[in-house]
Design a protein around this motif. Structure first.
Motif, PDB file in Angstrom:
ATOM      1  N   SER A 115       1.985   8.557  -6.707  1.00 49.37           N
ATOM      2  CA  SER A 115       2.066  10.004  -6.439  1.00 49.37           C
ATOM      3  C   SER A 115       3.206  10.624  -7.229  1.00 49.37           C
ATOM      4  CB  SER A 115       2.264  10.246  -4.938  1.00 49.37           C
ATOM      5  OG  SER A 115       1.152   9.786  -4.200  1.00 49.37           O
ATOM      6  N   ASP A 146      -7.785   4.240  -3.201  1.00 47.54           N
ATOM      7  CA  ASP A 146      -7.797   5.431  -2.362  1.00 47.54           C
ATOM      8  C   ASP A 146      -7.340   6.673  -3.122  1.00 47.54           C
ATOM      9  OD1 ASP A 146      -8.735   3.949  -0.293  1.00 47.54           O
ATOM     10  OD2 ASP A 146      -6.850   3.884   0.845  1.00 47.54           O
ATOM     11  N   LEU A 147      -6.486   6.480  -4.132  1.00 42.22           N
ATOM     12  CA  LEU A 147      -5.991   7.603  -4.926  1.00 42.22           C
ATOM     13  C   LEU A 147      -6.884   7.898  -6.137  1.00 42.22           C
ATOM     14  CD1 LEU A 147      -2.152   6.834  -4.864  1.00 42.22           C
ATOM     15  CD2 LEU A 147      -3.324   8.699  -3.679  1.00 42.22           C
ATOM     16  N   ALA A 151      -4.336   0.974  -2.394  1.00 43.18           N
ATOM     17  CA  ALA A 151      -3.796   2.325  -2.548  1.00 43.18           C
ATOM     18  C   ALA A 151      -4.333   2.981  -3.813  1.00 43.18           C
ATOM     19  CB  ALA A 151      -2.274   2.272  -2.579  1.00 43.18           C
ATOM     20  N   ALA A 152      -4.411   2.222  -4.904  1.00 41.57           N
ATOM     21  CA  ALA A 152      -4.919   2.763  -6.161  1.00 41.57           C
ATOM     22  C   ALA A 152      -6.353   3.255  -5.990  1.00 41.57           C
ATOM     23  CB  ALA A 152      -4.838   1.697  -7.246  1.00 41.57           C
ATOM     24  N   ARG A 206       1.300   3.957  -3.148  1.00 40.41           N
ATOM     25  CA  ARG A 206       0.966   5.379  -2.976  1.00 40.41           C
ATOM     26  C   ARG A 206       2.142   6.250  -3.403  1.00 40.41           C
ATOM     27  NH1 ARG A 206      -3.729   7.128  -0.036  1.00 40.41           N
ATOM     28  NH2 ARG A 206      -2.758   9.191  -0.164  1.00 40.41           N
ATOM     29  N   GLU A 207       3.338   5.838  -3.012  1.00 47.11           N
ATOM     30  CA  GLU A 207       4.518   6.628  -3.378  1.00 47.11           C
ATOM     31  C   GLU A 207       4.750   6.584  -4.885  1.00 47.11           C
ATOM     32  OE1 GLU A 207       9.326   6.837  -2.419  1.00 47.11           O
ATOM     33  OE2 GLU A 207       7.984   5.742  -1.058  1.00 47.11           O
ATOM     34  N   TYR A 260       0.839  -1.205   0.000  1.00 47.61           N
ATOM     35  CA  TYR A 260       0.000   0.000   0.000  1.00 47.61           C
ATOM     36  C   TYR A 260       0.873   1.254   0.000  1.00 47.61           C
ATOM     37  CZ  TYR A 260      -3.574   3.356   1.489  1.00 47.61           C
ATOM     38  OH  TYR A 260      -4.432   4.441   1.558  1.00 47.61           O
ATOM     39  N   ALA A 261       1.834   1.295   0.924  1.00 50.90           N
ATOM     40  CA  ALA A 261       2.698   2.480   1.030  1.00 50.90           C
ATOM     41  C   ALA A 261       3.533   2.665  -0.235  1.00 50.90           C
ATOM     42  CB  ALA A 261       3.604   2.353   2.253  1.00 50.90           C
TER      43      ALA A 261
END
Length: 355
Positions: A246, A271-272, A268-269, A242-243, A238-239
């Motif tokens: 981003s 959430d973004l 993560a995808a 996200r990085e 997840y982390a």
């Protein structure tokens, strides 16, 4: 005044009592219990009826002492919280149960000191042999276990062409990485990020090397593909995702070296605001049960988990049977058993590149 009923046995029935009850020798009872020797069906049924009538249960420590070996096999893993390890442990247990042996699971939490303590306590006493799964143990410690009379087999060794110098069951994880990356490339993806669930030269290095091979074969520059080394967990994936997303919002696909980081990447995808797979494809490696149960279901490269477990048990039994012969295991060449090749399992998390 009422009397308390008493049992005909003040203590647990013995094998000799079962033999007298059935009218056979103790050796015959032992053969029935171990499925050894030639015992007629009528005699076998008479022994089984005697066992049931008396409530006889084998005394495992006594059996181990008599036979000169422990009735259990130890499986050492880095983290029982990783769902792959319980799946592998179940396959090992099923293989052991067929021969009347038992499984001890040792969770090291990736700590070599904990692993060393397990080896010192188990090897040659509680367990006849040890299966090791990415438990972060020094190979010298594993060789000491052999000297104590408990052979060791490495399971899911990731480099079939490179022997670790210890008996092992190998799976071609380089091919697994290659298959995963090739799938994304064939879908038209060119901007692919990579999440590696270990350090740069850690246990997932072969998987990432396979990714690099596929990129190069397609004429793509793997150095241009952003990569993050993360923990082999959902949280790590997840982390990392996200990085990556981003920093590189133009990525159309993510390659993860294991299913847990891949599942975390999909979270993560979402959430973004990335739609998987319409805007972003995600692929993993291993094919744990959760891969098919996620939404969308995860495309992954399946590895032969059950086969590798059965090969590991078979190899360990072979080594246990040979311990003490021809100068001991340490003088024999370390055997490498290679499991069947990994294969791609296409599900709903991958689609043709749309941008």
């Amino acid at each position: 005044m009422p009397t308390t009923p008493t049992s005909t046995h003040s203590s647990a029935p013995t094998l000799a009592e079962v033999a007298r009850h059935a009218g056979v020798t103790s050796a015959t009872v032992s053969n029935v219990l171990r499925s050894r020797g030639r015992v007629g069906e009528v005699t076998r049924q008479r022994v089984l009826e005697a066992i049931a009538a008396l409530g006889y249960r084998p005394h495992l420590p006594a059996r181990a002492l008599a036979e000169g070996r422990a009735p259990t096999i130890a499986l050492m893993v880095a983290s029982i919280a990783n769902p792959f390890y319980p799946e592998f442990a179940l396959a090992v247990e099923n293989a052991l149960r067929r021969s009347g042996q038992f499984l001890i699971i040792c969770n090291t939490d990736g700590d070599p000191h904990t692993g060393r303590a397990y080896l010192e306590q188990l090897a040659g006493t509680l367990s006849a042999g040890v299966l090791v799964m990415n438990a972060n143990l020094d190979f010298d410690d594993l060789r000491l276990s052999e000297l104590r009379g408990a052979p060791v087999v490495l399971c899911m060794w990731e480099k079939p062409l490179e022997s670790p110098g210890l008996p092992c069951v190998a799976v071609d994880f380089h091919l697994a990485g290659e298959l995963a990356a090739r799938h994304l490339i064939e879908l038209g993806h060119r901007r692919i990020g990579a999440i590696v669930g270990s350090k740069a030269y850690g246990i997932h290095a072969a998987r990432y090397d396979g990714f690099v091979t596929a990129m190069e074969a397609a004429g793509l520059d793997p150095a241009a593909a952003p990569v993050i080394h993360a923990s082999d967990t959902t949280q790590g994936g997840y982390a990392a995702a996200r990085e990556l997303l981003s920093r590189h919002p133009d990525l159309t696909a993510l390659f993860a070296t294991n299913d847990l980081p891949a599942l975390g990447a999909m979270q993560a995808a979402a959430d973004l605001g990335f739609d998987v797979p319409r805007q972003l494809s995600v692929v993993g490696i291993t094919d744990i049960h959760l891969a098919s149960e996620s939404r969308p279901a995860l495309t992954t490269v399946a590895v032969p988990t059950v086969e590798a477990a059965e090969l590991g048990v078979a190899l360990l039994r072979e080594l246990i049977a040979g311990t003490g012969k021809s100068g001991g295991q340490g003088e024999r060449e370390a055997k490498v058993c290679v499991a069947s090749p990994p294969h791609l399992v296409v599900r709903a998390s991958t689609a043709p590149a749309s941008r």
